[in-house]
Design a protein around this motif. Structure first.
Motif, PDB file in Angstrom:
ATOM      1  N   TRP A  66       0.841  -1.206   0.000  1.00 26.28           N
ATOM      2  CA  TRP A  66       0.000   0.000   0.000  1.00 26.28           C
ATOM      3  C   TRP A  66       0.871   1.249   0.000  1.00 26.28           C
ATOM      4  N   ARG A  67       1.868   1.267   0.876  1.00 23.38           N
ATOM      5  CA  ARG A  67       2.703   2.467   0.997  1.00 23.38           C
ATOM      6  C   ARG A  67       3.552   2.680  -0.256  1.00 23.38           C
ATOM      7  N   GLU A  68       4.140   1.609  -0.774  1.00 23.57           N
ATOM      8  CA  GLU A  68       4.975   1.759  -1.972  1.00 23.57           C
ATOM      9  C   GLU A  68       4.149   2.280  -3.142  1.00 23.57           C
ATOM     10  N   LEU A  69       2.983   1.676  -3.342  1.00 19.96           N
ATOM     11  CA  LEU A  69       2.149   2.077  -4.479  1.00 19.96           C
ATOM     12  C   LEU A  69       1.691   3.521  -4.322  1.00 19.96           C
ATOM     13  N   LEU A  70       1.317   3.902  -3.102  1.00 16.06           N
ATOM     14  CA  LEU A  70       0.890   5.293  -2.903  1.00 16.06           C
ATOM     15  C   LEU A  70       2.014   6.261  -3.252  1.00 16.06           C
ATOM     16  N   LYS A  71       3.241   5.906  -2.877  1.00 15.64           N
ATOM     17  CA  LYS A  71       4.386   6.786  -3.194  1.00 15.64           C
ATOM     18  C   LYS A  71       4.455   7.015  -4.699  1.00 15.64           C
ATOM     19  N   ILE A  72       4.368   5.934  -5.453  1.00 18.18           N
ATOM     20  CA  ILE A  72       4.509   6.042  -6.914  1.00 18.18           C
ATOM     21  C   ILE A  72       3.316   6.786  -7.495  1.00 18.18           C
ATOM     22  N   ILE A  73       2.125   6.403  -7.025  1.00 15.30           N
ATOM     23  CA  ILE A  73       0.899   7.031  -7.529  1.00 15.30           C
ATOM     24  C   ILE A  73       0.941   8.532  -7.312  1.00 15.30           C
ATOM     25  N   ALA A  74       1.462   8.943  -6.166  1.00 15.56           N
ATOM     26  CA  ALA A  74       1.510  10.378  -5.860  1.00 15.56           C
ATOM     27  C   ALA A  74       2.252  11.129  -6.971  1.00 15.56           C
ATOM     28  N   GLU A  75       3.289  10.498  -7.526  1.00 15.26           N
ATOM     29  CA  GLU A  75       4.061  11.164  -8.584  1.00 15.26           C
ATOM     30  C   GLU A  75       3.228  11.366  -9.850  1.00 15.26           C
ATOM     31  N   TYR A  76       2.141  10.645  -9.967  1.00 19.37           N
ATOM     32  CA  TYR A  76       1.230  10.818 -11.116  1.00 19.37           C
ATOM     33  C   TYR A  76       0.043  11.692 -10.737  1.00 19.37           C
ATOM     34  N   GLY A  77       0.081  12.238  -9.532  1.00 13.83           N
ATOM     35  CA  GLY A  77      -1.046  13.057  -9.070  1.00 13.83           C
ATOM     36  C   GLY A  77      -2.235  12.228  -8.645  1.00 13.83           C
ATOM     37  N   GLY A  78      -1.999  10.926  -8.427  1.00 17.57           N
ATOM     38  CA  GLY A  78      -3.112  10.078  -7.981  1.00 17.57           C
ATOM     39  C   GLY A  78      -3.147   9.947  -6.479  1.00 17.57           C
ATOM     40  N   GLY A  79      -4.006   9.073  -5.975  1.00 25.00           N
ATOM     41  CA  GLY A  79      -4.111   8.876  -4.532  1.00 25.00           C
ATOM     42  C   GLY A  79      -5.054   7.741  -4.204  1.00 25.00           C
ATOM     43  N   ALA A  80      -5.289   7.567  -2.906  1.00 29.34           N
ATOM     44  CA  ALA A  80      -6.159   6.495  -2.445  1.00 29.34           C
ATOM     45  C   ALA A  80      -7.623   6.913  -2.527  1.00 29.34           C
ATOM     46  N   VAL A  81      -8.474   5.953  -2.812  1.00 26.51           N
ATOM     47  CA  VAL A  81      -9.925   6.237  -2.872  1.00 26.51           C
ATOM     48  C   VAL A  81     -10.687   5.147  -2.117  1.00 26.51           C
ATOM     49  N   GLY A  82     -11.922   5.470  -1.741  1.00 26.48           N
ATOM     50  CA  GLY A  82     -12.807   4.502  -1.103  1.00 26.48           C
ATOM     51  C   GLY A  82     -13.427   3.598  -2.158  1.00 26.48           C
ATOM     52  N   PHE A  83     -13.971   2.465  -1.686  1.00 29.67           N
ATOM     53  CA  PHE A  83     -14.451   1.483  -2.668  1.00 29.67           C
ATOM     54  C   PHE A  83     -15.720   1.925  -3.386  1.00 29.67           C
ATOM     55  N   ALA A  84     -16.402   2.935  -2.827  1.00 34.77           N
ATOM     56  CA  ALA A  84     -17.631   3.397  -3.477  1.00 34.77           C
ATOM     57  C   ALA A  84     -17.359   3.885  -4.896  1.00 34.77           C
ATOM     58  N   CYS A  85     -16.108   4.323  -5.138  1.00 34.03           N
ATOM     59  CA  CYS A  85     -15.769   4.751  -6.497  1.00 34.03           C
ATOM     60  C   CYS A  85     -15.935   3.598  -7.476  1.00 34.03           C
TER      61      CYS A  85
END
Lengths: 968, 83, 413, 221
Positions: free
Chosen positions: D196-215
């Motif tokens: 989770w932490r590694e992926l969030l780090k990388i995603i952040a560089e693309y301007g992404g982030g974590a979301v809830g499952f309702a999405c």
């Protein structure tokens, strides 16, 4: 502050790489200079009339622009953060503050420059021949040598921002965006392949970007090809990207603006071109002496006038084009010196003549004349030369010039071909190496393939691209035929001129001279590899790009061999120096947490790394020792709970499950009844203990076994393999990560557990070493009644997603008794009081169960188990060592684990576990010793920091020998 | 990067695999001398050439046999173990 | 300026004698034939000639002098092993190394740097203490040291290891040294050559003639030689030779890779090894970082390079030295390691009379070069194993008497 | 007797720090929403914890046959994903091994678990408490390419691949959820927080982030 020095460039030209609308300012050696955006550091400095750009590695000789593309290591800079910056290829950034590497004092007043004067005393391999007598002096000499050697200084405060790394794949990777590479891209692209075309400079075109004048029409060719490529959607162009290494099966490391890409290409077209090779003559390394392509790069790409008055030394027709380029750039061409007896009749030659440039055929540059004040050169002596490089120095003329431009030949940039296992062979008539055998899926095109004419390169590239595209889809390769090349002999066979006074440099990185190679050969270092190792030719930062060929030529001559026979040294990654940071990338460190991890954090656990796992070592806020004692006492007097979720947890299912365990483990399991569990010990085939755990019977055809935390993955793997080999009907299910597990231990544990389940857990209802499946705290749970820590205790195993709930429930239920969580350290101590071994701590890589006091767990009478046959071989022998317990009543000096048990000079064994037992109030431990020492009461010596301390051998277990507590 | 083709999972980078050593036949323990047994436990065929080897695809937990030339590193065949 | 260099400046001619002759022909027979002109083979030849008066010796080399492990290792010398047998053996090697430059009159750049084996877990801390204690017991200078001590000797190291597996202590071995590996082979080669030994490069052994259980000759690509004594000192290339005499061993071949950085000004004086990070690094006298990692994970008789190796090594290097991100690696290479199950060598007599084995050098061959020469030359001339190598006999496996050095292996295997 | 306690996602503690809206799904507190307008993250790349999706593993010679008696056809081909009537999916990961993943509201898994309460010959249930993530959005492919040698364009429709992601063994497959193309990662829960932490780090560089499952499961909140 004074205005920065800035000298205006040649008039703007369409193909230039500088942006005249953007002026930058930077410092070099404390002086400020102006530059245009798009300038490299070297072009900006040279353009501003700076001639002294660096110092050489060994003799600290003055150096300037040489290849203008980092094929040499003359211009190496540092800025306090980054070191060994390549001036030729690094773009100027506004505000840069640069100094040259490897100077003592400053670049201009480099004290180490003295070594150049002493060079006569420092012949090839001189350091092997001195400094070692007297012996004791060497360290001082070495320190001095180390300080003089080395280029940049590392900055220990520098921070590295993790750079990304990515995987990618394509059908055809084309390395090099010159005419042949572009043609290959078009051919493969049109054939429908997914093509990636990488070019390490900022635009496509390759040599034609700066060698335009050698073929004016080619500029048009390039532009049209660029446009074509842009139209193809399946062709991706990556600029400023270089391929650094080619590994097995076309696996390539590429470095580009976005960090490293690991490219898997089905086919690779190597269109990397050629490295222009220098001529070798006295003072051929001084500022002002440069390669033809370097002069062209300066003049065309950066619009820098390379020099005022040039002497052009050439050994091929290409050089005539260089002469014309220089003239066009406003350089006065003093003369063209053609090493060849008979000069070509080409158009270029004619143009040079009509331009009124004097041509001196069959002549060479015998030496360059240094100018004062490190300004480079002021002239050169030109003498007649024979084709073998012998020069008639008696007759000759002196020519005034501030630059000597060398266009004497090429070496293929065949690094990737060599790395991939391909071979290059020496072609006599072309006087250079050419790819011969290429590995499957690799194709060469253009100058690297020995094809030099522009049209020929385009044709060659087209063919290579076609073949690559066919290979990518497994089609038969279209035939390949060598294009007719208008350029026959692009390289001179021996552009090397000896000089009695030396200073004729073969390798500029390493300051290796002609005589060094010759003398090395004389001394017996007479193969390419030995010469390299002895003289260090080719070992420097540019890895011999512009020195290996000349070195081979000289060696061949010195040993009377052909260049082909001498060959070349092995090609290895990298094609260009590659930063550790780019190679490291993000650095993934996978670590594992149990499902209860957050609870441990909340409880103030101090975590330790156990393999990939994070485990609570003990719980704060108490300091380590107090915390451990506190936790131990809780378990002994009331109750404690420990997370054992890191244990391997395996379901062994199927009709043959029992038989399977019989073979895997040393103990007996066929007779293990439903609802019971048993200690399980595993050996390898040589009879060495490798793992242990518990095994419980869930049903006729189903067992549940645990393994050590570190062993689980390997044990699961081996179980699967043996199950297959033995052809047993058994299924191995690895639940290690899927299950959480906790151990509730202590006299009060029954009362606590009782509050959470309807299961009959009375002493009679759930006996010691019993196993149950029941709902505890609303969770389907596997319960084992075990006594690892020597107390009444229960190991509870549940699906990982329920572990936290169970943990909370047990803690909650245990409040009245003051239950607390305990960590790994407390558990280690508790089990030792109980005399239980830990595999891996109380055993080592050669320990048999017989030595480790585990014979009771080994059923030698079984028909078979892994390791049994080997144990039968060693069993009859007397043990050389045995594990036994000991106590220390005087522990003013306390041994540590792995202090030795000695008897005089003899090493009898070592302490494997030791601690002060809070329960017993004295030091207890386990140690290997001579079997005859293991009788309780024997006094053994343990060496601690040089002193001998005494311990008394004691019977195991130390605590509750009758096992009343764990069985209660 | 070396690619190995797992009979179940297809071509994968070598990093996904665990090398399990040569495929050897365990002699019947009670029918061999100590020396023969020691030979089975310790001796290996260390010479370059075609070998039958155990390989394990870790992510999926599949054992299989690869026929690989230890001199050239060429893998000629991979298949599941069958008795 | 050492006086020894004056002669070069003062004489016009370059009068250095040849290091080694290159004899035109192989003789019909030799008293001893040594296969492999690496450090071990040449040292054996040198001591045979110098200490045992056996000079009718041919050293056969398929490629060039030092072309195998000798020129491919990371040139670390140490004696901090785990078993008494190992410690005594490598300690003798260090003693010989310390005088070797003078002995061979060739500067081998034998540089005592101090050798740290970092412990990242209490388990490895225990092993380090075990090694230290055995070393000290046998008079070898080794000590378990704490992090403060490491920091003092190697100030730039990040002991937190970037938060992953922090360093808890280390085994410190002051005599740990590095040397110019090629020169060791050259020096022994010259010494042997001067004493009459013939070194034949580009000479490949194609067969070994065995009559009954006795060696009688060696076949090469340049003809057959008669001899009753053959020493096999080809480390990573041993198995094919053993096939020629029909000897089976536990040897398996795995590549060991290494790489080298650009030359840097001196900043790292010690040798740093971390088993759990699979890393060892030292700085050569030229200023390069010379780095190695763990063995490749499977058998292959090829010195090809892999990208995984240099990626992994770079990552681990940054764990310990985060500031090296901008430092560039110039070149990577590989050598072949002949591994044994117990990480100890296989030396001495074999079931074939007159065939002597010097193998099982895995990742620890260079440091043993001098002592191998000493002990193998003794073993050959006396036809009985030198006491120091007795424990390393081939028969130890069938006797189930292994010499467990795995715990002392510098990197993970 | 059966389980009544709540399940906990291996990522619960990580999600908690993002102060989510918790929604109970199949006995697990699941993060349905991590803040306003998180939908826009799906336009770059978003990371979503789907560990709440119930999973059941079955192993043993009798599995395929028994499932037929439960009206579940397991695809013959390895790794081929089939969708059941209630939206659950079933996949064969071995000759004798099958995994079934439920979706919110689907009943198949409860039904099978109940049926397994009484021992079924040659069918052994395998606890499948994996960490389960979705990488959603156009940049998901780039994020995967930085962590895994199997590229998204290599992934076949409706088929899972066992490989390594960021050094961890994982099952990877593509799935369209709420009209959004997702890369699904399923792996050992003990690596959950690390991944989770590694992926969030990388995603952040693309301007992404974590979301809830309702999405991704709008109807189920």
């Amino acid at each position: 502050m004074a205005d920065p020095i800035f000298i205006e460039r040649l008039p703007a030209a369409g193909h230039e790489w500088i942006d005249r609308d953007q002026r930058l300012c930077f410092s070099f050696e404390g002086r400020r200079y102006g530059a245009y955006a798009g300038d490299t550091i070297s072009s900006a400095l040279w353009g501003n009339g700076v001639r002294l750009l660096g110092r050489s590695f060994k003799y600290h000789r003055p150096r300037g622009v040489y290849s203008m593309c980092a094929h040499d290591a003359n211009v190496m800079l540092e800025n306090g953060e980054t070191l060994n910056i390549r001036g030729d290829t690094t773009l100027v950034e506004d505000g840069m503050d640069l100094t040259a590497v490897n100077t003592v004092g400053s670049l201009r007043y480099d004290l180490a420059g003295l070594t150049d004067r002493m060079s006569g005393f420092l012949p090839v391999g001189f350091y092997y021949k001195a400094f070692h007598t007297p012996n004791w002096m060497f360290p001082n000499w070495e320190r001095m040598i180390r300080d003089i050697a080395g280029l940049g200084k590392v900055n220990p405060a520098a921070e590295w921002k993790p750079s990304p790394k990515g995987y990618d794949a394509c059908d055809v990777l084309i390395v090099g965006g010159g005419p042949s590479g572009m043609a290959a891209a078009l051919a493969a692209g049109r054939a429908g392949s997914r093509v990636v075309l990488v070019e390490d400079t900022r635009c496509l075109g390759g040599s034609l970007c700066y060698a335009g004048a050698t073929a004016p029409e080619s500029v048009a060719t390039i532009n049209s090809m660029r446009d074509e490529i842009a139209k193809l959607e399946n062709v991706e162009v990556r600029l400023n990207t270089s391929v650094r290494g080619c590994y097995s099966e076309n696996w390539l490391a590429m470095i580009g603006p976005g960090g490293m890409t690991k490219m898997r290409a089905t086919a690779v077209v190597v269109a990397t071109g050629a490295y222009e090779q220098p001529a070798v003559f006295r003072h051929n390394d001084l500022p002002g002496v440069m390669l033809g392509t370097a002069a062209q790069r300066l003049a065309h790409l950066y619009r820098v006038k390379p020099m005022q008055r040039a002497l052009v030394l050439l050994g091929n027709d290409y050089g005539y084009g260089v002469a014309l380029d220089l003239k066009a750039a406003g350089v006065e061409v003093a003369a063209v010196v053609d090493l060849r007896e008979t000069i070509g009749k080409g158009e270029l030659v004619h143009d040079v003549k009509t331009a009124g440039i004097e041509i001196l055929a069959g002549q060479c540059v015998y030496e360059a004349h240094p100018a004062g004040g490190l300004r480079g050169i002021k002239g050169a002596r030109v003498c007649p030369v024979n084709s073998d490089g012998t020069c008639i120095s008696t007759t000759g003329i002196n020519v005034n010039c501030d630059g000597i431009v060398m266009a004497t030949g090429w070496a293929p940039a065949g690094d990737l071909i060599g790395q991939a296992g391909g071979r290059l062979n020496y072609v006599q008539d072309a006087a250079q190496f050419r790819p011969d055998e290429l590995p499957p899926g690799m194709f060469a095109a253009g100058r690297v393939n020995g094809v030099f004419g522009v049209d020929a390169r385009v044709e060659d590239g087209g063919q290579a691209g076609g073949q690559a595209a066919a290979f990518a889809v497994g089609k038969e390769l279209p035939a390949r035929r060598r294009p007719t090349d208008e350029i026959i002999a692009p390289s001179h066979p021996y552009p090397i001129v000896k000089h009695p006074k030396g200073k004729a440099f073969v390798d500029l990185d390493e300051d290796v001279q002609i005589k060094d190679i010759v003398n090395a050969a004389k001394e017996g270092y007479d193969s390419a590899e030995l010469v390299k190792r002895y003289t260090t030719v080719g070992m420097g930062p540019s890895q011999g790009k512009i020195s290996n060929l000349n070195s081979s030529r000289i060696l061949a001559k010195a040993t009377g061999q052909t260049i082909g026979a001498v060959g070349y040294t092995t090609f290895r990654p990298f094609t260009q120096p590659t930063t550790i940071g780019e190679l490291a990338g993000r650095r993934f460190h996978p670590d594992r947490r149990t499902p209860i991890h957050s609870r441990h954090q909340a409880a103030g656990a101090v975590f330790m790394h156990a393999g990939a796992w994070l485990r609570p070592e003990y719980y704060g806020p108490r300091v380590r020792h107090q915390a451990i004692v506190h936790e131990v006492q809780a378990v002994r007097h009331s109750a404690g709970i420990i997370d054992v979720g890191t244990l391997g947890k395996i379901d062994v299912c199927g009709a043959d499950a029992a038989e399977f365990l019989e073979r895997m483990y040393t103990g007996r399991f066929s007779d293990l009844t439903l609802g019971r569990c048993r200690y399980a010990l595993m050996c390898d085939e040589s009879g060495v203990v490798i793992d242990d755990g518990m095994s419980a019977r869930l049903g006729d055809d189903r067992f549940y076994v645990t393994t050590t935390s570190s062993g689980s993955a390997a044990i699961v793997r081996e179980m699967k393999r043996w199950a297959m080999i033995w052809g047993l009907e058994v299924t191995i299910i690895d639940h290690t990560g899927q299950f959480g597990a906790l151990n509730l231990a202590g006299p009060e544990s029954r009362n606590i557990l009782g509050r959470l389940t309807d299961l009959d857990i009375s002493a009679g209802g759930f006996e010691y070493l019993g196993f149950r499946e029941a709902v505890v705290a609303g969770v389907n749970c596997r319960l084992m009644r075990v006594g690892f820590v020597g107390e009444l205790g229960y190991e509870l195993h549940v699906p990982a997603q329920h572990a936290a709930a169970l943990w909370d429930a047990v803690i909650e239920a245990g409040q009245p008794e003051g239950i607390i969580p305990f960590g790994v350290e407390a558990q280690r101590l508790l089990r030792m009081e109980k005399g239980h071994q830990i595999i891996g701590q109380d055993t080592d890589g050669l320990t048999t169960p017989l030595e480790a006091g585990l014979a009771w767990a080994v059923k030698m009478t079984k028909p078979f188990f892994i390791g049994q046959r080997s144990l039968k071989i060693v069993e009859p022998r007397p043990n050389v060592r045995a594990l036994a317990g000991f106590v220390m009543h005087d522990s003013t000096v306390m041994p540590s684990e792995c202090h030795l048990v000695v008897d005089g000079d003899e090493i009898c064994g070592r302490v494997t576990s030791i601690a002060r037992s809070p329960t017993l109030g004295h030091v207890i431990g386990m140690a290997y010793m001579r079997p005859d020492q293991t009788t309780p009461g024997t006094v053994i010596d343990i060496r601690v920091e040089g002193r001998l301390v005494q311990a008394e051998v004691a019977k195991l277990p130390f605590f509750d020998p009758s096992n009343e507590r764990q069985k209660s | 990067m070396k690619i190995m083709t797992c009979p179940v999972n297809g071509p994968r980078p070598l990093q996904e695999f665990v090398y399990g050593g040569d495929v050897t036949e365990m002699p019947c323990p009670d029918q061999v001398t100590d020396e023969q047994w020691a030979a089975y436990v310790f001796e290996r065929d260390g010479a370059p050439g075609p070998h039958k080897e155990w390989w394990y695809h870790a992510p999926s937990g599949v054992w299989f046999i690869a026929e690989r030339d230890t001199g050239t590193d060429e893998i000629s065949n991979t298949y599941l173990y069958n008795g | 300026m050492p006086h020894r260099l004056l002669r070069f400046g003062l004489s016009k001619e370059y009068n250095e004698p040849r290091m080694f002759r290159s004899p035109e022909q192989l003789k019909k027979s030799y008293d001893v034939v040594i296969i492999g002109a690496g450090g071990h083979g040449l040292a054996t030849a040198y001591y045979l000639a110098r200490d045992h008066g056996i000079t009718d010796v041919a050293v056969l080399e398929r490629a060039y002098i030092g072309s195998g492990g000798t020129g491919r290792n990371t040139a670390i010398v140490r004696a901090n092993y785990l078993t008494p047998e190992g410690v005594a053996f490598y300690d003798e090697s260090i003693r010989l190394f310390q005088d070797l430059s003078a002995d061979l009159d060739l500067n081998l750049f034998y540089s005592q740097r101090g050798h740290f084996t970092l412990a990242h877990s209490d388990a490895s801390l225990r092993t380090m203490r075990w090694r230290a204690e055995v070393n000290k017991h046998l008079g070898v200078d080794s000590e378990l040291v704490d992090t403060a001590f490491i920091k003092e000797k190697c100030p730039h190291i990040d002991l937190s290891c970037g938060g992953h597996a922090p360093v808890m202590g280390a085994l410190f071995h002051p005599p740990g040294a590095i040397a110019r590996h090629d020169a060791v082979a050259w020096g022994y080669g010259r010494g042997a050559d001067q004493r009459g030994v013939e070194i034949h490069q580009q000479t490949e052994v194609t067969g070994i003639v065995v009559k009954g259980d006795k060696v009688t000759g060696v076949q090469t690509n340049r003809g057959t030689i008669e001899t009753n004594k053959v020493v096999c000192a080809v480390a990573g290339y041993t198995p094919p030779i053993l096939e020629m005499v029909g000897i089976k061993t536990p040897l398996v071949i795995q590549p060991l890779q290494a790489c080298v950085s650009e030359p840097l000004k001196p900043w790292l004086d010690t040798i740093i090894v971390s088993a759990s990070l699979h890393l060892y690094v030292s700085q050569s006298s030229r200023g390069e970082l010379v780095m190695g990692a763990s063995l490749d994970p499977y058998t292959i008789h090829s010195t090809r390079s892999t990208l995984d190796f240099v990626e992994g090594l770079s990552g681990h290097l940054l764990d310990l030295f985060p500031f090296l991100g901008d430092v560039k690696i110039l070149r990577q290479w590989a050598g072949l390691s002949d591994m044994t199950p117990d990480f100890s060598p296989i030396m001495g007599l074999t079931p074939v009379e007159g065939f002597y084995l010097d193998a099982g050098w895995g990742t620890w061959g260079f440091k043993a070069t001098p002592v191998c020469g000493k002990t193998m030359s003794y073993t050959v001339s006396e036809n009985k194993p030198h006491p120091l190598i007795e424990p390393f006999r081939l028969s130890r496996f069938k006797e189930f008497e292994l010499v467990g050095e795995k715990g002392a292996a510098s990197v993970g295997h | 007797m059966s389980t009544t306690a709540f399940r906990t996602s291996p990522l619960h503690s990580e999600l908690e720090q993002l102060s989510p809206t918790w929604t109970m799904v199949a006995g697990m507190q699941a993060a349905s929403c991590l803040g306003d307008n998180e939908m826009h993250l799906l336009e770059t790349v978003a990371l979503c914890d789907l560990s709440f999706l119930p999973r059941l593993g079955l192993n043993g010679p009798g599995v395929t046959g028994w499932l037929q008696t439960q009206d579940i056809e397991v695809p013959a081909a390895m790794y081929e994903l089939a969708t059941l009537s209630d939206g659950s999916s079933v996949v064969r990961i071995g000759t004798n091994e099958v995994i079934i993943e439920g979706v919110p509201g689907a009943g198949t898994i409860d039904k099978l678990t109940a049926a397994l309460a009484t021992d079924v010959k040659d069918v052994f249930n395998v606890t499948r408490n994996e960490a389960s993530l979705a990488l959603a959005g156009p940049a998901a492919a780039d994020v995967l390419a930085q962590t895994c040698s199997v590229l998204v364009r290599d992934l076949l429709e409706q088929a899972l691949v066992y490989t390594r992601v960021a050094g961890v063994s994982a099952a990877v497959f593509q799935q369209e959820l709420n009209g959004c193309n997702c890369v699904r990662l399923v792996f050992d829960p003990s690596y959950g927080i690390y991944m989770w932490r590694e992926l969030l780090k990388i995603i952040a560089e693309y301007g992404g982030g974590a979301v809830g499952f309702a999405c991704l499961f709008p109807e189920s909140q």
